[in-house]
Write a protein that holds these residues in place. Structure first.
Motif, short mmCIF file in Angstrom:
data_model
loop_
_atom_site.label_atom_id
_atom_site.label_comp_id
_atom_site.label_asym_id
_atom_site.label_seq_id
_atom_site.Cartn_x
_atom_site.Cartn_y
_atom_site.Cartn_z
N VAL A 57 2.41 -5.99 -3.93
CA VAL A 57 3.07 -4.78 -4.42
C VAL A 57 2.61 -3.53 -3.67
O VAL A 57 3.00 -2.42 -4.02
N LEU A 58 1.79 -3.73 -2.63
CA LEU A 58 1.35 -2.61 -1.81
C LEU A 58 2.27 -2.44 -0.60
O LEU A 58 2.67 -3.42 0.02
N ALA A 59 2.59 -1.20 -0.28
CA ALA A 59 3.33 -0.88 0.93
C ALA A 59 2.37 -0.92 2.12
O ALA A 59 1.15 -0.93 1.95
N PRO A 60 2.89 -0.95 3.35
CA PRO A 60 2.02 -0.98 4.53
C PRO A 60 1.01 0.16 4.61
O PRO A 60 -0.08 0.00 5.15
N ASP A 61 1.36 1.32 4.02
CA ASP A 61 0.44 2.47 4.08
C ASP A 61 -0.64 2.44 2.99
O ASP A 61 -1.44 3.36 2.87
N GLY A 62 -0.64 1.36 2.18
CA GLY A 62 -1.64 1.23 1.13
C GLY A 62 -1.23 1.80 -0.20
O GLY A 62 -1.94 1.67 -1.19
N GLY A 63 -0.07 2.47 -0.23
CA GLY A 63 0.45 2.98 -1.49
C GLY A 63 1.22 1.90 -2.24
O GLY A 63 1.39 0.78 -1.76
N LEU A 64 1.67 2.25 -3.43
CA LEU A 64 2.41 1.30 -4.24
C LEU A 64 3.85 1.17 -3.73
O LEU A 64 4.53 2.17 -3.50
#
Length: 202
Positions: A57-64
């Motif tokens: 559930v994490l995006a590549p940038d580390g956000g949700l």
């Protein structure tokens, strides 16, 4: 201080109503925006979500990755309940902080999408429900937000039925109308809210 709970089904136009109320002078506490803040990168909230649902559930940038998480939880009531159990207490705590910072004579509008679902009506002096027909909601979600119809229907189905929201309303704003008419209705509602703040002194 007058505490107002503002809610409405997805696509009913609640965000537009909250914007118009702010223009009139309301202090807005936006539960959706706070919900994003409490799961921002580096927060305990995000760590708890990842612990519950996995790193997928994490995006590549580390956000949700909100669309990914949404596709999981809105199709499964049990998973949605798990997410809510993480996020809602964090949102509640931050909302109370913001409310306590408002002036004593403020009209504080809490924009709470799940007010009916979570039985929160008793927390507010006034509950406003922004209402629209289900077909209007669906059209707005698909045409204006670009949602797939299946996803839009799933989001709508995950919320309280329309009649349950209307049951808790002190004020209903019908938003099956053009913007100009909505502006007029919100102007009238604002006048009512300001009058309510003055009642105890009368």
């Amino acid at each position: 201080m007058l505490k107002v709970g503002l809610t409405g089904g997805i696509g009913a136009g609640k965000s537009e109503v909250s914007r118009l109320l702010v223009e009139r002078g309301a202090v807005l506490i936006d539960a959706d925006r706070i919900a994003r803040e409490v799961v921002a990168p580096g927060t305990p909230g995000l760590a708890a979500v990842v612990d519950a649902f996995g790193e997928d559930v994490l995006a590549p940038d580390g956000g949700l990755d909100r669309p990914k998480l949404g596709s999981i939880v809105f199709a499964d009531p049990e998973k949605l309940a798990v997410l809510n159990a993480i996020v809602h207490p964090l949102v509640g705590a931050r909302s109370r902080e913001l409310e306590n910072a408002a002036s004593e004579d403020a009209v504080v509008v809490h924009d709470v999408p799940l007010l009916a679902e979570n039985g929160l009506a008793s927390l507010y002096d006034v509950v406003i429900v922004v209402d629209a027909r289900p077909e209007t909601q669906l059209d707005r979600l698909v045409r204006l937000r670009g949602m797939a119809e299946e996803d839009a229907r799933a989001r709508m189905a995950a919320q309280a039925p329309r009649d349950k929201r209307l049951e808790i309303a002190d004020i209903v704003i019908d938003n099956d109308v053009p913007l100009e008419e909505l502006q007029r209705r919100v102007r009238d509602v604002w006048a009512d809210l300001v009058h309510r703040t003055r009642r105890p002194q009368e």
